[in-house]
Design a protein around this motif. Sequence first.
Motif, PDB file in Angstrom:
ATOM      1  N   ALA A   1     -53.603  77.930  39.470  1.00  0.00           N
ATOM      2  CA  ALA A   1     -53.208  76.847  38.569  1.00  0.00           C
ATOM      3  C   ALA A   1     -53.417  75.471  39.187  1.00  0.00           C
ATOM      4  CB  ALA A   1     -51.741  77.021  38.176  1.00  0.00           C
ATOM      5  N   GLU A   2     -53.081  75.331  40.467  1.00  0.00           N
ATOM      6  CA  GLU A   2     -53.196  74.039  41.134  1.00  0.00           C
ATOM      7  C   GLU A   2     -54.639  73.544  41.121  1.00  0.00           C
ATOM      8  OE1 GLU A   2     -51.683  76.847  42.118  1.00  0.00           O
ATOM      9  OE2 GLU A   2     -50.357  76.466  43.815  1.00  0.00           O
ATOM     10  N   ARG A   3     -55.562  74.454  41.445  1.00  0.00           N
ATOM     11  CA  ARG A   3     -56.974  74.061  41.482  1.00  0.00           C
ATOM     12  C   ARG A   3     -57.502  73.782  40.086  1.00  0.00           C
ATOM     13  NH1 ARG A   3     -59.657  78.602  44.483  1.00  0.00           N
ATOM     14  NH2 ARG A   3     -57.673  79.673  44.288  1.00  0.00           N
ATOM     15  N   VAL A   4     -57.081  74.560  39.092  1.00  0.00           N
ATOM     16  CA  VAL A   4     -57.515  74.295  37.716  1.00  0.00           C
ATOM     17  C   VAL A   4     -57.111  72.879  37.304  1.00  0.00           C
ATOM     18  CG1 VAL A   4     -57.199  74.920  35.282  1.00  0.00           C
ATOM     19  CG2 VAL A   4     -57.555  76.714  36.980  1.00  0.00           C
ATOM     20  N   ALA A   5     -55.847  72.510  37.530  1.00  0.00           N
ATOM     21  CA  ALA A   5     -55.365  71.184  37.138  1.00  0.00           C
ATOM     22  C   ALA A   5     -56.085  70.072  37.907  1.00  0.00           C
ATOM     23  CB  ALA A   5     -53.858  71.087  37.342  1.00  0.00           C
ATOM     24  N   LEU A   6     -56.251  70.254  39.216  1.00  0.00           N
ATOM     25  CA  LEU A   6     -56.955  69.239  40.004  1.00  0.00           C
ATOM     26  C   LEU A   6     -58.416  69.115  39.591  1.00  0.00           C
ATOM     27  CD1 LEU A   6     -55.382  69.926  43.504  1.00  0.00           C
ATOM     28  CD2 LEU A   6     -55.287  67.755  42.255  1.00  0.00           C
ATOM     29  N   PHE A   7     -59.071  70.242  39.362  1.00  0.00           N
ATOM     30  CA  PHE A   7     -60.483  70.206  38.958  1.00  0.00           C
ATOM     31  C   PHE A   7     -60.644  69.571  37.584  1.00  0.00           C
ATOM     32  CE2 PHE A   7     -61.556  74.181  41.732  1.00  0.00           C
ATOM     33  CZ  PHE A   7     -61.393  73.421  42.873  1.00  0.00           C
ATOM     34  N   LYS A   8     -59.690  69.811  36.677  1.00  0.00           N
ATOM     35  CA  LYS A   8     -59.749  69.173  35.359  1.00  0.00           C
ATOM     36  C   LYS A   8     -59.661  67.658  35.517  1.00  0.00           C
ATOM     37  CE  LYS A   8     -57.307  70.982  31.906  1.00  0.00           C
ATOM     38  NZ  LYS A   8     -56.186  71.687  31.207  1.00  0.00           N
ATOM     39  N   ALA A   9     -58.741  67.191  36.357  1.00  0.00           N
ATOM     40  CA  ALA A   9     -58.604  65.751  36.573  1.00  0.00           C
ATOM     41  C   ALA A   9     -59.897  65.172  37.129  1.00  0.00           C
ATOM     42  CB  ALA A   9     -57.434  65.468  37.520  1.00  0.00           C
ATOM     43  N   TYR A  10     -60.424  65.796  38.160  1.00  0.00           N
ATOM     44  CA  TYR A  10     -61.653  65.292  38.779  1.00  0.00           C
ATOM     45  C   TYR A  10     -62.837  65.349  37.824  1.00  0.00           C
ATOM     46  CZ  TYR A  10     -60.520  63.963  43.529  1.00  0.00           C
ATOM     47  OH  TYR A  10     -60.062  63.271  44.634  1.00  0.00           O
ATOM     48  N   SER A  11     -62.905  66.402  37.034  1.00  0.00           N
ATOM     49  CA  SER A  11     -64.041  66.534  36.115  1.00  0.00           C
ATOM     50  C   SER A  11     -63.997  65.486  35.002  1.00  0.00           C
ATOM     51  CB  SER A  11     -64.098  67.943  35.505  1.00  0.00           C
ATOM     52  OG  SER A  11     -63.055  68.146  34.584  1.00  0.00           O
ATOM     53  N   GLU A  12     -62.828  64.891  34.786  1.00  0.00           N
ATOM     54  CA  GLU A  12     -62.683  63.826  33.791  1.00  0.00           C
ATOM     55  C   GLU A  12     -62.733  62.443  34.443  1.00  0.00           C
ATOM     56  OE1 GLU A  12     -62.641  64.224  30.465  1.00  0.00           O
ATOM     57  OE2 GLU A  12     -62.968  66.365  30.850  1.00  0.00           O
ATOM     58  N   GLY A  13     -63.070  62.402  35.731  1.00  0.00           N
ATOM     59  CA  GLY A  13     -63.218  61.124  36.422  1.00  0.00           C
ATOM     60  C   GLY A  13     -61.919  60.538  36.939  1.00  0.00           C
ATOM     61  N   LYS A  14     -60.832  61.298  36.904  1.00  0.00           N
ATOM     62  CA  LYS A  14     -59.527  60.813  37.367  1.00  0.00           C
ATOM     63  C   LYS A  14     -59.327  61.290  38.799  1.00  0.00           C
ATOM     64  CE  LYS A  14     -58.445  59.160  33.324  1.00  0.00           C
ATOM     65  NZ  LYS A  14     -58.087  57.789  33.046  1.00  0.00           N
ATOM     66  N   ARG A  15     -59.393  60.368  39.737  1.00  0.00           N
ATOM     67  CA  ARG A  15     -59.380  60.744  41.152  1.00  0.00           C
ATOM     68  C   ARG A  15     -58.144  60.268  41.902  1.00  0.00           C
ATOM     69  NH1 ARG A  15     -65.305  61.994  42.061  1.00  0.00           N
ATOM     70  NH2 ARG A  15     -65.549  63.052  40.075  1.00  0.00           N
ATOM     71  N   ASP A  16     -57.344  59.398  41.288  1.00  0.00           N
ATOM     72  CA  ASP A  16     -56.169  58.865  41.976  1.00  0.00           C
ATOM     73  C   ASP A  16     -54.942  59.702  41.599  1.00  0.00           C
ATOM     74  OD1 ASP A  16     -54.531  57.297  43.512  1.00  0.00           O
ATOM     75  OD2 ASP A  16     -54.480  55.619  42.101  1.00  0.00           O
ATOM     76  N   ILE A  17     -54.827  60.855  42.247  1.00  0.00           N
ATOM     77  CA  ILE A  17     -53.745  61.791  41.968  1.00  0.00           C
ATOM     78  C   ILE A  17     -52.494  61.328  42.710  1.00  0.00           C
ATOM     79  CG2 ILE A  17     -53.000  64.211  42.089  1.00  0.00           C
ATOM     80  CD1 ILE A  17     -55.639  63.763  40.463  1.00  0.00           C
ATOM     81  N   ILE A  18     -51.396  61.127  41.975  1.00  0.00           N
ATOM     82  CA  ILE A  18     -50.166  60.691  42.635  1.00  0.00           C
ATOM     83  C   ILE A  18     -49.127  61.803  42.732  1.00  0.00           C
ATOM     84  CG2 ILE A  18     -50.528  58.261  42.107  1.00  0.00           C
ATOM     85  CD1 ILE A  18     -48.358  58.555  39.923  1.00  0.00           C
TER      86      ILE A  18
END
Length: 127
Positions: A54-71
């Motif tokens: 689940a963690e990787r799915v959520a992180l990969f979704k963020a990155y694939s949408e151009g969102k890189r500043d994960i807080i």
Amino acid sequence: MDEKLLIKKAVKAMENAYAPYSGFKVGACVLTSDGTEFTGCNIENASFGLTVCAERVALFKAYSEGKRDIIALAVAADVDEPVSPCGACRQVMMELSPDALVILSNRDGSKVMRTGPGELLPYGFKL
């Protein structure tokens, strides 16, 4: 940032988990600096090495949408105590969200642990 809301969304994401082999459902919710949220759940496969957490799915979704500043990243699983991410997820967190707050929870958010990628994976691999 509303930690309880992030945990609720991670718990809700567990409902979408595909875990016919282990029965171990996990959900995650990533929050970016602009307030965008991405959820993920674990997706198993008969060829176990192809399973994605689940963690990787959520992180990969963020990155694939151009969102890189994960807080922040909340993780919940159908367990009594706060869930602990696997080693692969810890390594991915170190690279994609090294400064994020990691919120680990049990099935209903009644038990919570706050940490970070560096604490979860001291001496993580870096190129």
